[in-house]
Design a protein around this motif. Structure first.
Motif, PDB file in Angstrom:
ATOM      1  N   LEU A 178       0.498  -0.992   0.264  1.00  0.00           N
ATOM      2  CA  LEU A 178       0.183   0.788   0.464  1.00  0.00           C
ATOM      3  C   LEU A 178       0.560   1.129   0.047  1.00  0.00           C
ATOM      4  O   LEU A 178       0.648   2.360  -0.732  1.00  0.00           O
ATOM      5  CB  LEU A 178      -0.807  -0.218   0.981  1.00  0.00           C
ATOM      6  CG  LEU A 178      -1.996  -1.112   1.486  1.00  0.00           C
ATOM      7  CD1 LEU A 178      -3.151  -1.062   2.091  1.00  0.00           C
ATOM      8  CD2 LEU A 178      -2.993  -0.854   0.070  1.00  0.00           C
ATOM      9  N   VAL A 179       2.034   1.140   0.519  1.00  0.00           N
ATOM     10  CA  VAL A 179       2.601   2.390   0.578  1.00  0.00           C
ATOM     11  C   VAL A 179       3.244   2.808  -0.712  1.00  0.00           C
ATOM     12  O   VAL A 179       3.110   3.033  -1.366  1.00  0.00           O
ATOM     13  CB  VAL A 179       4.167   2.324   1.435  1.00  0.00           C
ATOM     14  CG1 VAL A 179       4.983   2.982   1.414  1.00  0.00           C
ATOM     15  CG2 VAL A 179       3.689   2.391   2.847  1.00  0.00           C
ATOM     16  N   GLU A 180       3.974   1.441  -1.375  1.00  0.00           N
ATOM     17  CA  GLU A 180       3.876   1.331  -2.849  1.00  0.00           C
ATOM     18  C   GLU A 180       3.673   2.398  -3.971  1.00  0.00           C
ATOM     19  O   GLU A 180       3.587   2.518  -4.784  1.00  0.00           O
ATOM     20  CB  GLU A 180       5.076  -0.016  -3.604  1.00  0.00           C
ATOM     21  CG  GLU A 180       5.972  -0.533  -2.719  1.00  0.00           C
ATOM     22  CD  GLU A 180       6.462  -1.356  -3.270  1.00  0.00           C
ATOM     23  OE1 GLU A 180       6.887  -1.917  -4.220  1.00  0.00           O
ATOM     24  OE2 GLU A 180       7.171  -2.820  -2.625  1.00  0.00           O
ATOM     25  N   VAL A 181       2.452   2.169  -3.508  1.00  0.00           N
ATOM     26  CA  VAL A 181       1.082   2.252  -4.612  1.00  0.00           C
ATOM     27  C   VAL A 181       0.616   3.345  -3.991  1.00  0.00           C
ATOM     28  O   VAL A 181       0.063   3.723  -5.274  1.00  0.00           O
ATOM     29  CB  VAL A 181      -0.087   1.263  -4.485  1.00  0.00           C
ATOM     30  CG1 VAL A 181       0.379  -0.455  -5.270  1.00  0.00           C
ATOM     31  CG2 VAL A 181      -0.841   1.216  -3.697  1.00  0.00           C
ATOM     32  N   GLY A 182       1.225   3.554  -3.164  1.00  0.00           N
ATOM     33  CA  GLY A 182       0.961   5.163  -2.826  1.00  0.00           C
ATOM     34  C   GLY A 182      -0.583   5.800  -2.203  1.00  0.00           C
ATOM     35  O   GLY A 182      -1.147   6.497  -1.658  1.00  0.00           O
ATOM     36  N   PHE A 183      -0.958   4.450  -1.677  1.00  0.00           N
ATOM     37  CA  PHE A 183      -2.248   4.605  -0.786  1.00  0.00           C
ATOM     38  C   PHE A 183      -2.112   4.911   0.470  1.00  0.00           C
ATOM     39  O   PHE A 183      -2.939   5.803   1.249  1.00  0.00           O
ATOM     40  CB  PHE A 183      -3.709   3.447  -1.297  1.00  0.00           C
ATOM     41  CG  PHE A 183      -4.537   3.164  -0.761  1.00  0.00           C
ATOM     42  CD1 PHE A 183      -5.797   4.132  -1.114  1.00  0.00           C
ATOM     43  CD2 PHE A 183      -5.082   3.224   0.885  1.00  0.00           C
ATOM     44  CE1 PHE A 183      -6.773   4.348  -0.802  1.00  0.00           C
ATOM     45  CE2 PHE A 183      -6.642   2.742   0.908  1.00  0.00           C
ATOM     46  CZ  PHE A 183      -6.896   3.852   0.777  1.00  0.00           C
ATOM     47  N   GLU A 221       2.133  -9.855  -7.218  1.00  0.00           N
ATOM     48  CA  GLU A 221       2.409  -8.932  -8.977  1.00  0.00           C
ATOM     49  C   GLU A 221       1.519  -7.875  -8.755  1.00  0.00           C
ATOM     50  O   GLU A 221       2.309  -6.672  -9.662  1.00  0.00           O
ATOM     51  CB  GLU A 221       0.792 -10.173  -9.565  1.00  0.00           C
ATOM     52  CG  GLU A 221       0.780 -11.559  -9.648  1.00  0.00           C
ATOM     53  CD  GLU A 221       2.819 -11.462 -10.295  1.00  0.00           C
ATOM     54  OE1 GLU A 221       2.643 -11.053 -11.569  1.00  0.00           O
ATOM     55  OE2 GLU A 221       2.910 -12.118 -10.191  1.00  0.00           O
ATOM     56  N   THR A 222       0.797  -6.887  -7.738  1.00  0.00           N
ATOM     57  CA  THR A 222       1.068  -5.850  -7.630  1.00  0.00           C
ATOM     58  C   THR A 222       2.394  -5.159  -7.456  1.00  0.00           C
ATOM     59  O   THR A 222       2.697  -3.950  -8.538  1.00  0.00           O
ATOM     60  CB  THR A 222      -0.060  -5.538  -6.588  1.00  0.00           C
ATOM     61  OG1 THR A 222      -1.169  -5.744  -6.297  1.00  0.00           O
ATOM     62  CG2 THR A 222      -0.404  -3.854  -6.889  1.00  0.00           C
ATOM     63  N   ALA A 253       4.046  -4.830 -10.890  1.00  0.00           N
ATOM     64  CA  ALA A 253       3.745  -3.991 -11.629  1.00  0.00           C
ATOM     65  C   ALA A 253       3.571  -2.599 -11.441  1.00  0.00           C
ATOM     66  O   ALA A 253       4.037  -2.083 -12.165  1.00  0.00           O
ATOM     67  CB  ALA A 253       1.814  -4.511 -12.078  1.00  0.00           C
ATOM     68  N   VAL A 254       3.841  -2.389 -10.572  1.00  0.00           N
ATOM     69  CA  VAL A 254       4.173  -0.514  -9.991  1.00  0.00           C
ATOM     70  C   VAL A 254       5.726  -0.656 -10.007  1.00  0.00           C
ATOM     71  O   VAL A 254       6.470   0.678 -11.136  1.00  0.00           O
ATOM     72  CB  VAL A 254       3.796  -1.292  -8.117  1.00  0.00           C
ATOM     73  CG1 VAL A 254       4.064   0.837  -7.797  1.00  0.00           C
ATOM     74  CG2 VAL A 254       2.431  -0.681  -8.515  1.00  0.00           C
TER      75      VAL A 254
END
Lengths: 252, 252
Positions: B196-201, B237-238, B241-242
């Protein structure tokens, strides 16, 4: 309170069964009937078997899809034979009556879903239900008449409801948080599926049971409104991150 | 044991109701049907509504009087509306199921007696019953269809009987899948937080209650092993992809 409970009949073949179901519902104090693509309705046999529950038939909503029938529902219980390839949380009729009344007392719509006379509900339809309900029956002759099945579950709902009318000594349950509605859940599943394709986890050419398994997982969690906002926010930010779009950090 | 239980229908007008009652009985494992002076039997509507319970109809005994129908019975339970000039011991359907099963298990015949479609049982007939049974119903619309009333009491008999069999009414549960262990759940939460940190949420400088809310959501879901693999796979996988790393589609 009982007015929050709707009975949904999917693709009913025989209008007499619709009438019988309406009568059973009214006998037990239920009035909200939703018919998904019935073969024949209105019909004289429906009125004949309703035997005075004409108001239930007159107020019945006819809709083309199960999704429309379930719009706004916070809890969906589907009748099912026992053996299913994908096991699902199963309730007995008594537990079904109890859960239905607890949820309806919270003010949110509940749906009891009944399938076709001979074929029941499809796997896809069953996967839209939070729980499956199995009426215990003779294994050698297990298929109840549709109106009889409605009668059994409506009876258990009424019995559970009457038990709550006996003034609970401990006072009312603390208010539960508002649950996400079925249409919000469907929107979430669509968003989740799209996102899983984008991140490369879900192969649309070979989806296997992935979405069914995720529906089962989230379906039994009774996701509330705040949690739904968080889940949707995670998906949106994940999509932006994968696409390389700018985003701002946020937490609802 | 269930063969000690007979269903007695008195002066039934509509043969379709006899067929519907036979079906409900067989669904619930009951086979002994006694008809007291039916208006029309055998009849095609009876067979049509029996829908496969033809053996119950074929074995039905037709007798001229209630007295004959009750011969040999140790316990007689009669369905009744509540208001009677002469108060009588009243049972709810659940108690009726229990008493019926206890007596039948003792080896003695038990009768469940159902009256006429519109007029029920007469006072004279009711006084031949040890107990009266009242199915709770909407006071403004309280008269159940005859076959529906048979269905409710037969359902309660079966439920009580199954309880004596030591099996849950819905039959044996399928083996529950192994749940994720606490350390697997902790590993998941760490992985989820990182992702969640990596996707920026999730903003590590201002995490608020996000992880607590997600722990509460997944904690009440009883995540099993397969689901845990799926969730970890989605996170992995997320992240790929990020980060723009190559990945292969997969679903555990």
């Amino acid at each position: 309170m009982l007015q929050n409970i709707r009975v949904v009949l999917v693709n009913t073949s025989h209008p007499g069964n619709i009438g019988g179901a309406a009568r059973a519902m009214k006998n037990m104090g239920l009035g909200q009937l939703v018919l998904v693509a019935p073969h024949s309705f209105p019909a004289p046999e429906a009125s004949a078997r309703a035997s005075g529950a004409d108001d239930v038939l007159a107020n019945a909503r006819v809709v083309p899809t199960l999704e429309e029938a379930l719009a706004g529902c916070a809890l969906v219980l589907g009748t099912s034979a026992r053996d299913r390839s994908l096991p699902w949380p199963m309730l007995e009729p008594r537990e079904c009556g109890h859960k239905t009344v607890v949820a309806a007392a919270g003010g949110q719509p509940v749906a009891l879903v009944f399938g076709r006379e001979h074929a029941g509900l499809t796997n896809d339809e069953l996967q839209r239900c939070h729980f499956h309900v199995h009426i215990p029956a003779n294994p050698d002759f297990s298929s109840l008449n549709l109106a009889a099945a409605v009668q059994v579950l409506a009876y258990e709902v009424r019995t559970a409801w009457l038990a709550t009318q006996g003034a609970p000594a401990a006072g009312p349950e603390p208010a539960a948080p508002a649950l996400a509605t079925m249409d919000q859940m469907e929107g979430f599943y669509r968003h989740l599926e799209t996102t899983l394709v984008e991140v490369g986890f879900l192969d649309p050419a070979n989806p296997r049971h992935l979405m069914a398994r995720l529906r089962r997982l989230f379906g039994r969690s009774n996701v509330d409104h705040t949690e739904m906002s968080i889940l949707r926010g995670i998906l949106t930010e994940t999509q932006k991150a994968v696409r390389g779009e700018p985003h701002k950090r946020k937490e609802p």
